[in-house]
Motif scaffolding. Sequence first.
Motif, PDB file in Angstrom:
ATOM      1  N   ARG A 186       0.811  -1.220   0.000  1.00 17.07           N
ATOM      2  CA  ARG A 186       0.000   0.000   0.000  1.00 17.07           C
ATOM      3  C   ARG A 186       0.847   1.274   0.000  1.00 17.07           C
ATOM      4  O   ARG A 186       0.525   2.219  -0.743  1.00 17.07           O
ATOM      5  CB  ARG A 186      -0.951  -0.018   1.193  1.00 17.07           C
ATOM      6  CG  ARG A 186      -1.983   1.114   1.183  1.00 17.07           C
ATOM      7  CD  ARG A 186      -2.989   0.898   2.299  1.00 17.07           C
ATOM      8  NE  ARG A 186      -3.702  -0.356   2.100  1.00 17.07           N
ATOM      9  CZ  ARG A 186      -4.432  -0.932   3.050  1.00 17.07           C
ATOM     10  NH1 ARG A 186      -4.516  -0.379   4.244  1.00 17.07           N
ATOM     11  NH2 ARG A 186      -5.077  -2.055   2.789  1.00 17.07           N
ATOM     12  N   LYS A 189       1.934   1.918  -3.527  1.00 15.47           N
ATOM     13  CA  LYS A 189       0.842   2.416  -4.355  1.00 15.47           C
ATOM     14  C   LYS A 189       0.565   3.886  -4.073  1.00 15.47           C
ATOM     15  O   LYS A 189       0.334   4.672  -5.010  1.00 15.47           O
ATOM     16  CB  LYS A 189      -0.414   1.577  -4.102  1.00 15.47           C
ATOM     17  CG  LYS A 189      -1.586   1.952  -4.997  1.00 15.47           C
ATOM     18  CD  LYS A 189      -2.783   1.062  -4.727  1.00 15.47           C
ATOM     19  CE  LYS A 189      -3.954   1.452  -5.630  1.00 15.47           C
ATOM     20  NZ  LYS A 189      -5.147   0.608  -5.372  1.00 15.47           N
ATOM     21  N   ARG A 190       0.607   4.276  -2.815  1.00 17.85           N
ATOM     22  CA  ARG A 190       0.385   5.684  -2.469  1.00 17.85           C
ATOM     23  C   ARG A 190       1.501   6.556  -3.028  1.00 17.85           C
ATOM     24  O   ARG A 190       1.263   7.686  -3.472  1.00 17.85           O
ATOM     25  CB  ARG A 190       0.277   5.854  -0.962  1.00 17.85           C
ATOM     26  CG  ARG A 190      -1.006   5.274  -0.377  1.00 17.85           C
ATOM     27  CD  ARG A 190      -1.099   5.583   1.118  1.00 17.85           C
ATOM     28  NE  ARG A 190      -1.060   7.021   1.352  1.00 17.85           N
ATOM     29  CZ  ARG A 190      -2.100   7.825   1.283  1.00 17.85           C
ATOM     30  NH1 ARG A 190      -3.289   7.336   0.966  1.00 17.85           N
ATOM     31  NH2 ARG A 190      -1.986   9.115   1.523  1.00 17.85           N
ATOM     32  N   GLU A 193       0.745   6.984  -6.681  1.00 18.59           N
ATOM     33  CA  GLU A 193      -0.368   7.916  -6.874  1.00 18.59           C
ATOM     34  C   GLU A 193       0.080   9.359  -6.648  1.00 18.59           C
ATOM     35  O   GLU A 193      -0.329  10.267  -7.390  1.00 18.59           O
ATOM     36  CB  GLU A 193      -1.514   7.562  -5.931  1.00 18.59           C
ATOM     37  CG  GLU A 193      -2.196   6.235  -6.256  1.00 18.59           C
ATOM     38  CD  GLU A 193      -3.223   5.851  -5.215  1.00 18.59           C
ATOM     39  OE1 GLU A 193      -3.266   6.530  -4.141  1.00 18.59           O
ATOM     40  OE2 GLU A 193      -3.981   4.900  -5.450  1.00 18.59           O
ATOM     41  N   TYR A 206       1.191  13.479   1.013  1.00 17.39           N
ATOM     42  CA  TYR A 206       1.900  12.204   1.079  1.00 17.39           C
ATOM     43  C   TYR A 206       2.940  12.272   2.186  1.00 17.39           C
ATOM     44  O   TYR A 206       3.662  13.264   2.337  1.00 17.39           O
ATOM     45  CB  TYR A 206       2.594  11.900  -0.257  1.00 17.39           C
ATOM     46  CG  TYR A 206       3.487  10.688  -0.183  1.00 17.39           C
ATOM     47  CD1 TYR A 206       2.954   9.408  -0.191  1.00 17.39           C
ATOM     48  CD2 TYR A 206       4.872  10.822  -0.080  1.00 17.39           C
ATOM     49  CE1 TYR A 206       3.769   8.290  -0.099  1.00 17.39           C
ATOM     50  CE2 TYR A 206       5.687   9.722   0.000  1.00 17.39           C
ATOM     51  CZ  TYR A 206       5.139   8.451  -0.004  1.00 17.39           C
ATOM     52  OH  TYR A 206       5.951   7.354   0.089  1.00 17.39           O
TER      53      TYR A 206
END
Length: 439
Positions: A186, A189-190, A193, A206
């Motif tokens: 995860r 993925k962040r 993004e 972030y």
Amino acid sequence: MVLQRLKQYSPRSLYGRAALILIVPIVSLQLVVSVVFIKRDLEDVTTQMTATVLREVNLLLQQGGSAKGQPEYLLRLAPFLQPLQMEADFLQTGAPDPHDHLAWYEFSGRVVRDKLKADLPGFLAAQFPDNPRVHIFVDTDLGRLELQIDRRRLTAAAPHQLIVTMVFFGLFMALIAFIYLRNQLRPIKRLAEAAEAFGRGRMMPYSPRGATEVRAAGSAFVDMRARIERQIEQRTLMLSGVSHDLRTPLTRLKLGLAMLDEEDAEPMLRDVDEMQALLDAFLDFSRGASTGEPERVDPIAMVTGIVEDWRRQGKDVMLGEISGSGQVMLRHQSMRRAVENLISNAVRYGTRARVAVTLTEKSLRIRVEDDGPGIAPDQRGEAVRPFTRLDSARNQNLGSGVGLGLAIVVDVARAHGGTLRLSESPELGGLRADIVIAR
């Protein structure tokens, strides 16, 4: 060649590849263990149990071999049937021929049948119904004999328990491992993004998380993003400051020229106006795509308003094909400036311009076409560079500027995660400029 073909069917996402890495070894291990267990252990045990029963059946056939009739045959077998946990009876005359009855999953039953067929004289068929009894049919001199035997004497009890347990716990552990792996993926993925959002001109909150390596990559991204923002801010402040400071001497020049005769001052006033236009171009380029925050904008309504503004100025600007509907995350002022620059170039070098908008689920395309001389294919790469004028004949008196119009458009398109594509207009014959942005 084989690996290249397999890559076409492999998952593209990180989650899909992680799941494949987990599932393939578990499934392979379970298949290997299941095959080894069935083909060796289970088959060997079933064969040994069948051999024991086979000796007992041969003993029964020997005991009744000299009987004169079926009642005497069964009478001779009676003392042995109860100790051997069997039942025996002859089929009636005219009864249909017995045939094998095995379910599709009855692996042990097939081993029993093959063993009896190979070693039992007169064997006719074996039936494994859905009950604890097994029916074996043997051809004797007095008729077809049916023997009923307890299934547990021929096959192992619940042989599927090992496979079911292995499959259940294998899937259960794979699920736990995938959940844990998903939590580890995860942060990656962040990070992806956040990087994609920054590439499209949006600031996504972030903070580095996850494993040490992921935190290091996240921290490097945050530092890189901060440096790029500082560089953009410094460029904007520097160009804005220089352009703003030059306005003061230009204003003094205008005041001084106003004191001269109109005929003598006209050439110098034209130069001052040209310098004023150049300063405005510098300011537009310095602002670039940093004006405003991304917001939901209806691109069709925006382009329609821009075309109406140009038409009110008496310019031959018209709307082309409009398709799709919806809103897109855009910096409204920056995108408006980019479209206006394209239209300005179109009406400057041509006599008319046409603007079209295509909105799909995946992309936004704003197209501006003109009937001007266009740009040669080998010069289109140079045309989008700042301070580039392709045609030396297009001097300042013709209003060609300093070559920042297309550079501003490219800057705005890239800030939105898109691009500017230049080509020839097949209908108008001039330049066709497409701003393409992914949604």
